[in-house]
Each structure stands twice: as C-alpha cells, then as structure tokens.
Scaffold this motif. Sequence first.
Motif, PDB file in Angstrom:
ATOM      1  N   ARG A   9       0.849  -1.182   0.000  1.00  0.00           N
ATOM      2  CA  ARG A   9       0.000   0.000   0.000  1.00  0.00           C
ATOM      3  C   ARG A   9       0.890   1.239   0.000  1.00  0.00           C
ATOM      4  N   ALA A  10       0.614   2.111  -0.930  1.00  0.00           N
ATOM      5  CA  ALA A  10       1.480   3.275  -1.110  1.00  0.00           C
ATOM      6  C   ALA A  10       1.443   4.171   0.123  1.00  0.00           C
ATOM      7  N   LEU A  11       2.603   4.711   0.477  1.00  0.00           N
ATOM      8  CA  LEU A  11       2.716   5.633   1.601  1.00  0.00           C
ATOM      9  C   LEU A  11       2.626   7.070   1.099  1.00  0.00           C
ATOM     10  N   PRO A  12       2.075   7.972   1.902  1.00  0.00           N
ATOM     11  CA  PRO A  12       1.994   9.378   1.477  1.00  0.00           C
ATOM     12  C   PRO A  12       3.383   9.960   1.239  1.00  0.00           C
ATOM     13  N   PRO A  13       3.547  10.791   0.216  1.00  0.00           N
ATOM     14  CA  PRO A  13       4.861  11.410  -0.042  1.00  0.00           C
ATOM     15  C   PRO A  13       5.406  12.158   1.165  1.00  0.00           C
ATOM     16  N   ARG A  14       4.516  12.805   1.937  1.00  0.00           N
ATOM     17  CA  ARG A  14       4.971  13.543   3.111  1.00  0.00           C
ATOM     18  C   ARG A  14       5.654  12.617   4.110  1.00  0.00           C
ATOM     19  N   VAL A  15       5.091  11.406   4.310  1.00  0.00           N
ATOM     20  CA  VAL A  15       5.671  10.457   5.258  1.00  0.00           C
ATOM     21  C   VAL A  15       7.020   9.949   4.748  1.00  0.00           C
ATOM     22  N   LEU A  16       7.111   9.704   3.460  1.00  0.00           N
ATOM     23  CA  LEU A  16       8.377   9.240   2.886  1.00  0.00           C
ATOM     24  C   LEU A  16       9.461  10.298   3.036  1.00  0.00           C
ATOM     25  N   GLU A  17       9.099  11.566   2.847  1.00  0.00           N
ATOM     26  CA  GLU A  17      10.088  12.632   3.021  1.00  0.00           C
ATOM     27  C   GLU A  17      10.513  12.736   4.482  1.00  0.00           C
ATOM     28  N   GLN A  18       9.561  12.518   5.402  1.00  0.00           N
ATOM     29  CA  GLN A  18       9.931  12.536   6.818  1.00  0.00           C
ATOM     30  C   GLN A  18      10.902  11.410   7.143  1.00  0.00           C
ATOM     31  N   ALA A  20      12.946   9.987   5.042  1.00  0.00           N
ATOM     32  CA  ALA A  20      14.224  10.347   4.429  1.00  0.00           C
ATOM     33  C   ALA A  20      14.960  11.365   5.293  1.00  0.00           C
ATOM     34  N   ASP A  21      14.208  12.314   5.858  1.00  0.00           N
ATOM     35  CA  ASP A  21      14.823  13.324   6.716  1.00  0.00           C
ATOM     36  C   ASP A  21      15.433  12.682   7.957  1.00  0.00           C
ATOM     37  N   TRP A  22      14.700  11.758   8.584  1.00  0.00           N
ATOM     38  CA  TRP A  22      15.242  11.079   9.768  1.00  0.00           C
ATOM     39  C   TRP A  22      16.434  10.200   9.399  1.00  0.00           C
ATOM     40  N   LEU A  23      16.399   9.614   8.217  1.00  0.00           N
ATOM     41  CA  LEU A  23      17.527   8.800   7.778  1.00  0.00           C
ATOM     42  C   LEU A  23      18.797   9.641   7.730  1.00  0.00           C
ATOM     43  N   MET A  24      18.687  10.840   7.177  1.00  0.00           N
ATOM     44  CA  MET A  24      19.854  11.712   7.084  1.00  0.00           C
ATOM     45  C   MET A  24      20.247  12.274   8.450  1.00  0.00           C
ATOM     46  N   ARG A  25      19.254  12.598   9.279  1.00  0.00           N
ATOM     47  CA  ARG A  25      19.581  13.126  10.609  1.00  0.00           C
ATOM     48  C   ARG A  25      20.370  12.111  11.430  1.00  0.00           C
ATOM     49  N   LEU A  26      19.884  10.867  11.462  1.00  0.00           N
ATOM     50  CA  LEU A  26      20.563   9.856  12.271  1.00  0.00           C
ATOM     51  C   LEU A  26      21.899   9.459  11.653  1.00  0.00           C
ATOM     52  N   HIS A  48       4.376   5.739   9.685  1.00  0.00           N
ATOM     53  CA  HIS A  48       5.752   6.106  10.000  1.00  0.00           C
ATOM     54  C   HIS A  48       6.604   4.852  10.169  1.00  0.00           C
ATOM     55  N   ALA A  49       6.058   3.858  10.870  1.00  0.00           N
ATOM     56  CA  ALA A  49       6.793   2.611  11.090  1.00  0.00           C
ATOM     57  C   ALA A  49       7.041   1.883   9.776  1.00  0.00           C
ATOM     58  N   ARG A  50       6.035   1.892   8.893  1.00  0.00           N
ATOM     59  CA  ARG A  50       6.209   1.237   7.596  1.00  0.00           C
ATOM     60  C   ARG A  50       7.275   1.940   6.769  1.00  0.00           C
ATOM     61  N   ALA A  51       7.242   3.279   6.787  1.00  0.00           N
ATOM     62  CA  ALA A  51       8.242   4.035   6.026  1.00  0.00           C
ATOM     63  C   ALA A  51       9.640   3.768   6.584  1.00  0.00           C
ATOM     64  N   TRP A  52       9.744   3.633   7.896  1.00  0.00           N
ATOM     65  CA  TRP A  52      11.064   3.395   8.483  1.00  0.00           C
ATOM     66  C   TRP A  52      11.571   1.983   8.178  1.00  0.00           C
ATOM     67  N   GLN A  53      10.678   1.017   8.039  1.00  0.00           N
ATOM     68  CA  GLN A  53      11.097  -0.328   7.623  1.00  0.00           C
ATOM     69  C   GLN A  53      11.801  -0.262   6.278  1.00  0.00           C
ATOM     70  N   ARG A  54      11.244   0.538   5.378  1.00  0.00           N
ATOM     71  CA  ARG A  54      11.873   0.669   4.063  1.00  0.00           C
ATOM     72  C   ARG A  54      13.184   1.423   4.174  1.00  0.00           C
ATOM     73  N   ALA A  55      13.255   2.394   5.090  1.00  0.00           N
ATOM     74  CA  ALA A  55      14.511   3.116   5.294  1.00  0.00           C
ATOM     75  C   ALA A  55      15.596   2.171   5.803  1.00  0.00           C
ATOM     76  N   LEU A  86      15.841  15.328  -0.366  1.00  0.00           N
ATOM     77  CA  LEU A  86      14.862  14.567   0.408  1.00  0.00           C
ATOM     78  C   LEU A  86      13.909  13.821  -0.520  1.00  0.00           C
ATOM     79  N   ARG A  87      13.477  14.504  -1.567  1.00  0.00           N
ATOM     80  CA  ARG A  87      12.563  13.859  -2.514  1.00  0.00           C
ATOM     81  C   ARG A  87      13.261  12.701  -3.232  1.00  0.00           C
ATOM     82  N   SER A  88      14.544  12.874  -3.541  1.00  0.00           N
ATOM     83  CA  SER A  88      15.284  11.800  -4.216  1.00  0.00           C
ATOM     84  C   SER A  88      15.397  10.565  -3.326  1.00  0.00           C
ATOM     85  N   ILE A  89      15.714  10.786  -2.055  1.00  0.00           N
ATOM     86  CA  ILE A  89      15.823   9.645  -1.143  1.00  0.00           C
ATOM     87  C   ILE A  89      14.455   9.037  -0.903  1.00  0.00           C
ATOM     88  N   ALA A  90      13.412   9.868  -0.819  1.00  0.00           N
ATOM     89  CA  ALA A  90      12.061   9.341  -0.679  1.00  0.00           C
ATOM     90  C   ALA A  90      11.700   8.461  -1.871  1.00  0.00           C
TER      91      ALA A  90
END
Length: 322
Positions: A9-18, A20-26, A48-55, A86-90
């Motif tokens: 199930r597709a994730l919202p672009p906003r969540v994917l960017e978030q 990606a942002d946390w990926l770079m922050r950490l 958020h948890a699903r997006a982080w699994q992909r991260a 951020l969009r590229s990493i998303a």
Amino acid sequence: MGVDAAGERALPPRVLEQAADWLMRLHEDGSAVQRAQWQRWHDADPDHARAWQRAERLLALSGQVPPALAHGALQRPASPGRRAVLRSIAALLVAPLGGWLAWRLYDGAAWDASVRTAVGERRRHMLDDGSELQLDTDTAVDIAFDGQQRLLRLRHGQVLVETAPDPQQPARPFLVATPQGMVQALGTRFSVRLFTDDALLVVQQGAVRIDVGTLQRQVDAGSQLRWSQQSLLPPQPASAGTDAWTHGMLVADALPLQQLVQELGRYHRRWLRVDPAIAALPVSGAYPLDDLDRSLSMIAATYAVQVQSGLWTQLRPAATRG
C-alpha cells in the motif's frame, strides 16, 4: 491510495520525506536526543513505522556499497537543494530495493574508464591491478578503481574476468555491478552476461558471491546461476563450453536451433530467421563465431536444414527428395 513499486500500500509522499529526513539526521547525528525524537515520530503513526522499515532496508543495501559512494548518496546537504535531495531519497524508499538501487548508488561513482566492443568484436583488457578482462561482442564496461574497491559496472553484453591478487594492502574487494545485483569475486575466474531482465554468472575457478538486496548466494567453480532482482535460485552445474566464445567458438549441446541462430546472430549484422517448423530442432557441435556462412553450412550439412540467402538469411526444412 493504490500500491507502490514494491507491491505494498502506497505511503503518502509527506511520510516518505519525513523518513528520508530522519535517515539523514541519524546518519549525521545518532545522539540519544536525536534517537528519542525519532522514536516519538516512529511510534506516532503506523505509516511512520512502515516508512522506516523501508529506510532500514535502504540502509542494509547501502552497506553493500563502498562507503564513499553510499556516503555521497545519503549525506545530508547543507544547501538550499535539501528538499530536492529529500525527494530523491524518498523516491528510493518507494523503489524496489535490490540490484536497481545498487545500480543507482553506483551511478555516482567516479568512473575513470569505459571499455567497449562493437558487434562482432571481442577484446582483452588488462586492468590496473593485473587482472584480465575479456569482453564479448557488443559489450560495455565502466571501471572505477580507488583506494576502497576494484569496481566494474557491466552496462550490457558479457565479460570474463580473471582476477589477480590485489597489490594493495589490505586487499580491496573486486566487484561487478549489474542492474540485477552485485557480484564479488573470491579469487577466481568467472563470466557475467546481461540479458533483458536477468543475468547469468558462470564460475570457472574459485568462487563468486552474488548479493541481491539482503540475499546472498555463493557460486563455486563448475557452477552457474541465472538470477534477477526477484529470483536468486540455487546454482546449477555449468553448461559445457560456456567460455568457448573467448576462443571464437560457440559450443552447442542439444541447443534448439532457434536459440543457436540467435547466439550466432549476436556477432553479425545480418537478419536471420528460422522456420518455426525446425525452431526446436536440437543441435550440437562447435561453430565459428566469426564466419557465419561456414557455421550455417555446417548446420545444413549435418541436419535436415537448408539455408536460403536474400534480404533475410533463412533456415528452412530441407526439401525431401522424391
């Protein structure tokens, strides 16, 4: 909402960017404060948890990539272009995580050479470390050797690699990047060939490891493996004569005539056609790659096949004698 490229199930672009942002922050700052803030974000929404699994899967795959390249792909920018990154990493989080992503990460490498062959051409190329590279017809390879790895990228075609001990210490890994995944030599002689949707590895000496996403498979001497981004099956015994092309020959063992003619056709710019009535005819023998007419004459002399020349070179059933 639909499904994404991974079939989920597709994730919202906003969540994917978030994510990606946390990926770079950490990646930049893994302090306890940052991790506590990340945990609150992670637990606030199942998406958020699903997006982080992909991260995390992205991180696992980037771990297979030489650090200099992975760092360049994941580094947090301090420029006004941060949103674009951020969009590229998303977008990477949406994409299937496998050989394709490794291909994207390796696309940023500082390639210092490109070796190519034309249709019908084969050539040898000595690499800087003493390894030998043989290119088959219509093949292109990029080369990027640095202090961290000995890296080839096979764009199309087929190569045979005979690795040499690395003169540098510690020894750098010898890698071949393909759209289907990463190949790492373990002191060996092997060939890799790209097809439209998959690739074929044949190991003559030593052993080779294939990495497809988080999956790995070792292929030992005398074995071959055909794989894709979606499939990594156990190795099989190598077919006879798999490296005969390096000597200008095609070795067939009960190969369907249609497939044999297609293989010969890779070395020539002639239109070849096989009558469907004899397309499945099993053919065996050794055929010269550089002399198409001779190869076709050898087939016609051994099997019930006739060769007709014209706009197309056609192989048809031999006429029966009354």
